[in-house]
Write a protein that holds these residues in place. Sequence first.
Motif: not given
Length: 263
Positions: A39-46
């Motif tokens: 439940n902790i995620l990261s991603c790019e702002p694409d």
Amino acid sequence: MTRRLTVSDLQSQKGSRKWLQLHVDTPAEASAAVACDINILSCEPDHNLELIRQAAPFAFLSVGMPHGAVASPDEAVRLGFAMLKRGADAVYCSHSPRFIEAMSAEGIPVTGHVGLVPNRATWTNFRAVGRTAEEAFKVLRAAKDLENAGAACIEVEVVPVRLADHVTRATPLITMGMGCGSVCDTQYLFSSDVLGTHTGHYPRHAMRYADFVTLEAELQEKRIAAFRAFGRDVAAGSYPEAKHQVDMDDAAYDRFLTLSQSL
């Protein structure tokens, strides 16, 4: 989970809970992650950001601010708010503490970065950082600088385990550990490394649990086979068949021809 995780939730469980964390690239990966209680995620702002948010509505999502995308603290604040509006819970920022301090002052949760920081690897090369006492002290000082700037979280990447443990115990920030043992508040990996989605270099701390390169190659073969069969059927006249098309009765067509003469 019935509501979105917050900074307060994470801070209240610091030291008592180990969180799993993944960097995801697609909504499908985000959905799979939360199905496994990651439940902790990261991603790019694409273009996938909003779709990832929809796929993981209750996850804590740290979204990367591209290094060099802002040239002043004011620009960082403006972009930070824009990213929160798009669905971020925190803004990952590898810029200097003055950028982080400006965002934090406006209530924007920020994730900083110490140790091996890829965006600054020209100063260290891609290697473990903090093996000497002096370099370890620089890592700790950088972490305290981020803490003093008001960051909420800090990625700790490829530093010695004892140093990562010291940093985790020395700061109230949520430490997101990658390549530094199991001592940080989160155990963090990239989904691309977990899924084996590429043929390039895999870092020492990566662990491949699947072989998506092979699966994707098999899918590509099936795509080519299907497209080739489609082309053959068109060339042979076996597609389309009557069941694939619509027609109009003779009376309607005759009426259409009459109407068309008025043009």
